[in-house]
Design a protein around this motif. Structure first.
Motif, PDB file in Angstrom:
ATOM      1  N   THR A 399      70.907 -15.817  -8.467  1.00  0.00           N
ATOM      2  CA  THR A 399      70.938 -16.295  -7.086  1.00  0.00           C
ATOM      3  C   THR A 399      69.606 -16.956  -6.733  1.00  0.00           C
ATOM      4  N   LYS A 400      69.679 -18.115  -6.096  1.00  0.00           N
ATOM      5  CA  LYS A 400      68.469 -18.840  -5.716  1.00  0.00           C
ATOM      6  C   LYS A 400      67.852 -18.241  -4.459  1.00  0.00           C
ATOM      7  N   GLY A 401      66.527 -18.011  -4.514  1.00  0.00           N
ATOM      8  CA  GLY A 401      65.812 -17.457  -3.380  1.00  0.00           C
ATOM      9  C   GLY A 401      65.143 -18.536  -2.549  1.00  0.00           C
ATOM     10  N   ASP A 402      64.548 -18.120  -1.423  1.00  0.00           N
ATOM     11  CA  ASP A 402      63.865 -19.067  -0.545  1.00  0.00           C
ATOM     12  C   ASP A 402      62.668 -19.723  -1.222  1.00  0.00           C
ATOM     13  N   ASP A 403      62.125 -19.069  -2.261  1.00  0.00           N
ATOM     14  CA  ASP A 403      60.974 -19.624  -2.972  1.00  0.00           C
ATOM     15  C   ASP A 403      61.377 -20.602  -4.073  1.00  0.00           C
ATOM     16  N   GLY A 404      62.675 -20.879  -4.194  1.00  0.00           N
ATOM     17  CA  GLY A 404      63.154 -21.819  -5.204  1.00  0.00           C
ATOM     18  C   GLY A 404      63.394 -21.204  -6.563  1.00  0.00           C
ATOM     19  N   LEU A 405      63.099 -19.912  -6.720  1.00  0.00           N
ATOM     20  CA  LEU A 405      63.318 -19.211  -7.978  1.00  0.00           C
ATOM     21  C   LEU A 405      64.683 -18.528  -7.968  1.00  0.00           C
ATOM     22  N   TYR A 406      65.253 -18.362  -9.146  1.00  0.00           N
ATOM     23  CA  TYR A 406      66.550 -17.713  -9.298  1.00  0.00           C
ATOM     24  C   TYR A 406      66.353 -16.303  -9.845  1.00  0.00           C
ATOM     25  N   ARG A 407      67.055 -15.321  -9.248  1.00  0.00           N
ATOM     26  CA  ARG A 407      66.868 -13.932  -9.660  1.00  0.00           C
ATOM     27  C   ARG A 407      68.205 -13.212  -9.835  1.00  0.00           C
ATOM     28  N   ILE A 408      68.158 -12.204 -10.680  1.00  0.00           N
ATOM     29  CA  ILE A 408      69.262 -11.265 -10.807  1.00  0.00           C
ATOM     30  C   ILE A 408      68.714  -9.960 -11.368  1.00  0.00           C
ATOM     31  N   THR A 409      69.210  -8.858 -10.857  1.00  0.00           N
ATOM     32  CA  THR A 409      68.853  -7.546 -11.396  1.00  0.00           C
ATOM     33  C   THR A 409      70.069  -7.006 -12.137  1.00  0.00           C
ATOM     34  N   ILE A 410      69.872  -6.706 -13.405  1.00  0.00           N
ATOM     35  CA  ILE A 410      70.967  -6.263 -14.275  1.00  0.00           C
ATOM     36  C   ILE A 410      70.666  -4.861 -14.797  1.00  0.00           C
ATOM     37  N   ASP A 411      71.664  -4.007 -14.759  1.00  0.00           N
ATOM     38  CA  ASP A 411      71.529  -2.684 -15.377  1.00  0.00           C
ATOM     39  C   ASP A 411      71.676  -2.866 -16.885  1.00  0.00           C
ATOM     40  N   MET A 412      70.540  -2.997 -17.549  1.00  0.00           N
ATOM     41  CA  MET A 412      70.555  -3.280 -18.984  1.00  0.00           C
ATOM     42  C   MET A 412      70.827  -2.022 -19.800  1.00  0.00           C
ATOM     43  N   PRO A 413      71.678  -2.123 -20.808  1.00  0.00           N
ATOM     44  CA  PRO A 413      71.920  -0.981 -21.701  1.00  0.00           C
ATOM     45  C   PRO A 413      70.743  -0.788 -22.660  1.00  0.00           C
ATOM     46  N   ALA A 414      70.632   0.396 -23.207  1.00  0.00           N
ATOM     47  CA  ALA A 414      69.589   0.665 -24.197  1.00  0.00           C
ATOM     48  C   ALA A 414      69.863  -0.145 -25.457  1.00  0.00           C
ATOM     49  N   GLY A 415      68.784  -0.573 -26.122  1.00  0.00           N
ATOM     50  CA  GLY A 415      68.940  -1.325 -27.363  1.00  0.00           C
ATOM     51  C   GLY A 415      68.136  -2.605 -27.371  1.00  0.00           C
ATOM     52  N   ASP A 416      68.311  -3.382 -28.425  1.00  0.00           N
ATOM     53  CA  ASP A 416      67.632  -4.675 -28.569  1.00  0.00           C
ATOM     54  C   ASP A 416      68.632  -5.788 -28.277  1.00  0.00           C
ATOM     55  N   TRP A 417      68.238  -6.706 -27.371  1.00  0.00           N
ATOM     56  CA  TRP A 417      69.177  -7.722 -26.908  1.00  0.00           C
ATOM     57  C   TRP A 417      68.536  -9.103 -26.927  1.00  0.00           C
ATOM     58  N   GLU A 418      69.392 -10.128 -26.923  1.00  0.00           N
ATOM     59  CA  GLU A 418      68.933 -11.513 -26.863  1.00  0.00           C
ATOM     60  C   GLU A 418      69.683 -12.239 -25.751  1.00  0.00           C
ATOM     61  N   TYR A 419      69.035 -13.268 -25.200  1.00  0.00           N
ATOM     62  CA  TYR A 419      69.676 -14.037 -24.137  1.00  0.00           C
ATOM     63  C   TYR A 419      69.021 -15.408 -24.018  1.00  0.00           C
ATOM     64  N   LYS A 420      69.665 -16.292 -23.253  1.00  0.00           N
ATOM     65  CA  LYS A 420      69.139 -17.624 -22.944  1.00  0.00           C
ATOM     66  C   LYS A 420      69.463 -17.953 -21.486  1.00  0.00           C
ATOM     67  N   VAL A 421      68.979 -19.074 -21.034  1.00  0.00           N
ATOM     68  CA  VAL A 421      69.358 -19.612 -19.729  1.00  0.00           C
ATOM     69  C   VAL A 421      70.364 -20.724 -19.964  1.00  0.00           C
ATOM     70  N   ALA A 422      71.475 -20.697 -19.241  1.00  0.00           N
ATOM     71  CA  ALA A 422      72.476 -21.761 -19.342  1.00  0.00           C
ATOM     72  C   ALA A 422      72.820 -22.253 -17.942  1.00  0.00           C
ATOM     73  N   LEU A 423      72.958 -23.550 -17.788  1.00  0.00           N
ATOM     74  CA  LEU A 423      73.241 -24.153 -16.493  1.00  0.00           C
ATOM     75  C   LEU A 423      74.667 -24.663 -16.395  1.00  0.00           C
ATOM     76  N   ASP A 424      75.202 -24.608 -15.191  1.00  0.00           N
ATOM     77  CA  ASP A 424      76.513 -25.187 -14.861  1.00  0.00           C
ATOM     78  C   ASP A 424      77.668 -24.543 -15.602  1.00  0.00           C
ATOM     79  N   GLY A 425      77.480 -23.292 -16.049  1.00  0.00           N
ATOM     80  CA  GLY A 425      78.579 -22.545 -16.649  1.00  0.00           C
ATOM     81  C   GLY A 425      78.941 -22.923 -18.065  1.00  0.00           C
TER      82      GLY A 425
END
Length: 466
Positions: A399-425
């Motif tokens: 979600t985009k904030g008033d400061d122009g940054l995008y945020r989300i809080t996720i309940d992350m599971p235990a373990g080692d994970w990988e991710y990227k940023v993807a735009l427009d679905g």
């Protein structure tokens, strides 16, 4: 000036002296690493007038390249007869023009354990029949497993039952308005997979390493895998062979690598001459085959291929379906993989899962998800998404904030994970841990499950965590 990968660059450079002698033009070959890294550089450099004359690419890049005016149409003349027809089809765009000189192909092959199964099955139902008997004797755990993203890696199952990605119009061009992932044939195929899972003849997971290990340790008699897996399968010592065709003569998807010409180059005609006179020869094509571990796109080289596995893969790919090369294909991958995963794991019926996937693809094509900023990754199926690596999952939409940054809080599971940023679905525009387009994955290690806030800065394309 040529942009190539680290395998092909030395071969092309070896042609420099002869080309200089014949044309009095110096040949400069630049090594850009792996083939997949070249695409991002082309998209940036060519429009700026800083690109090469020739570059190596893959046929399913054509959608982005042709629509952006970054690939020149080519005329092979009489040399066209020297190439396997399906490879030229792959590099032919919807306008009917050829945009690449192919040199190698890759598609899945059907591997079988020769100790357990002396002759390969001829139908998919026979695959299950053989495995039932072997399982009853305690010799195997499953019949077959999907080794990687299920859309691509189970396509021979889908095509056998009539499933398809895009239909074609009356002129034979791909039609993005006809999406076949919700078709009757596709539903039948996914239902077949789900039934195999329920019966205990196919595992729910599609993890690459896990399922290749099942074949390599003799726990499954059958596996669909590509030439990239040959080294590890051979090293495992499992007795195997590759069939000359898939069960039900099903079609795999075809990927084709080749050479493309920069239309903004001042040397377009010279570049085409180099490709037809110096590259499209028995000698060079044979060398490209020998160093690439892929079936050749050149008929004469394919005919003398001695590697039994590559020869069989070439045979089983004779009816292969070229990976769709239109821009809309970028909207397919995430939804397609997620739909099959959701269906075979029993989270939804095949009908519902594939209908949802089809609708998601339609929404992406018309731009309904434009503006979405997502964090697709290996953790997603543990965080409210139907499958991992889904760039359109609403549960990981920032979600985009008033400061122009995008945020989300996720309940992350235990373990080692990988991710990227993807735009427009979709995966069309994605950023890695270095802030670069198509860059490397971010990694995060969680000693215990807990909330993590991810912050994306659209100015730097970077993600930080809180």
């Amino acid at each position: 000036r040529i942009w190539a990968d680290d395998t092909r660059a030395p071969i092309l450079q070896s042609l420099a002296d002869k080309f200089l002698a014949d044309y009095n033009v110096a040949l400069v070959v630049e090594d850009l690493g792996v083939v997949q890294d070249i695409r991002a550089q082309v998209l940036i450099a060519v429009p700026a007038g800083e690109g090469p004359d020739i570059y190596i690419g893959v046929h399913d890049w054509l959608g982005a390249l042709v629509e952006s005016g970054l690939a020149a149409p080519l005329d092979l003349g009489a040399k066209a007869d020297s190439f396997v027809p399906s490879t030229l089809d792959a590099f032919t765009y919807t306008d009917g023009k050829l945009y690449g000189v192919p040199y190698a192909t890759e598609n899945l092959g059907f591997f079988y354990n020769t100790d357990l199964v002396p002759e390969p099955p001829t139908t998919w139902d026979q695959v299950l029949e053989i495995a039932r008997a072997l399982k009853a004797e305690g010799k195997v755990e499953y019949a077959i497993a999907i080794g990687g993203d299920p859309g691509y890696n189970s396509f021979p199952m889908q095509s056998a039952f009539g499933g398809y990605i895009f239909g074609k119009d009356e002129a034979g061009a791909l039609n993005p308005g006809d999406i076949g992932l919700g078709s009757e044939g596709e539903i039948t195929a996914v239902t077949w997979m789900r039934d195999a899972v329920v019966e205990g003849l196919m595992p729910e997971t599609t993890d690459y390493d896990t399922n290749h290990a099942l074949f390599e340790t003799g726990k499954i008699p059958f596996l669909m895998a590509g030439p990239w897996a040959l080294e590890r399968i051979r090293a495992s010592g499992v007795p195997y062979a590759v069939a000359n065709s898939f069960p039900d003569n099903a079609a795999p998807l075809l990927g084709v690598q080749g050479f493309l010409v920069n239309p903004l180059s001042e040397n377009v005609l010279l570049a085409q001459a180099f490709l037809t006179e110096y590259v499209a020869t028995d000698e060079v094509m044979k060398t490209l085959y020998e160093t690439g571990n892929r079936p050749s796109a050149f008929k004469s080289v394919l005919a003398i291929t001695e590697d039994a596995d590559l020869k069989a893969m070439g045979a089983s790919g004779a009816n292969a379906v070229p990976m769709p090369n239109i821009p809309e294909m970028g909207s397919v991958w995430g939804a397609w993989n997620a739909g099959i995963t959701i269906a075979i794991t029993g989270q939804e019926t095949p009908e519902k899962a594939m209908a949802d996937a089809t609708q998601q693809i339609k929404d992406l094509i018309v731009g309904a998800l434009k503006g979405m900023v997502n964090l697709p990754g290996s953790y997603q199926d543990q965080a409210g998404c139907g499958a991992a690596w889904d760039p359109a999952c609403v549960a990981t939409d920032l979600t985009k904030g008033d400061d122009g940054l995008y945020r989300i809080t996720i309940d992350m599971p235990a373990g080692d994970w990988e991710y990227k940023v993807a735009l427009d679905g979709s995966w069309d525009v994605n950023y890695g841990s270095d802030g670069a387009l198509n860059g490397p994955n971010y990694t995060i290690s969680m000693a215990a499950a807990g909330p993590v806030t991810f912050v994306y800065d659209p100015a730097t394309f970077l993600v930080t965590t809180e």
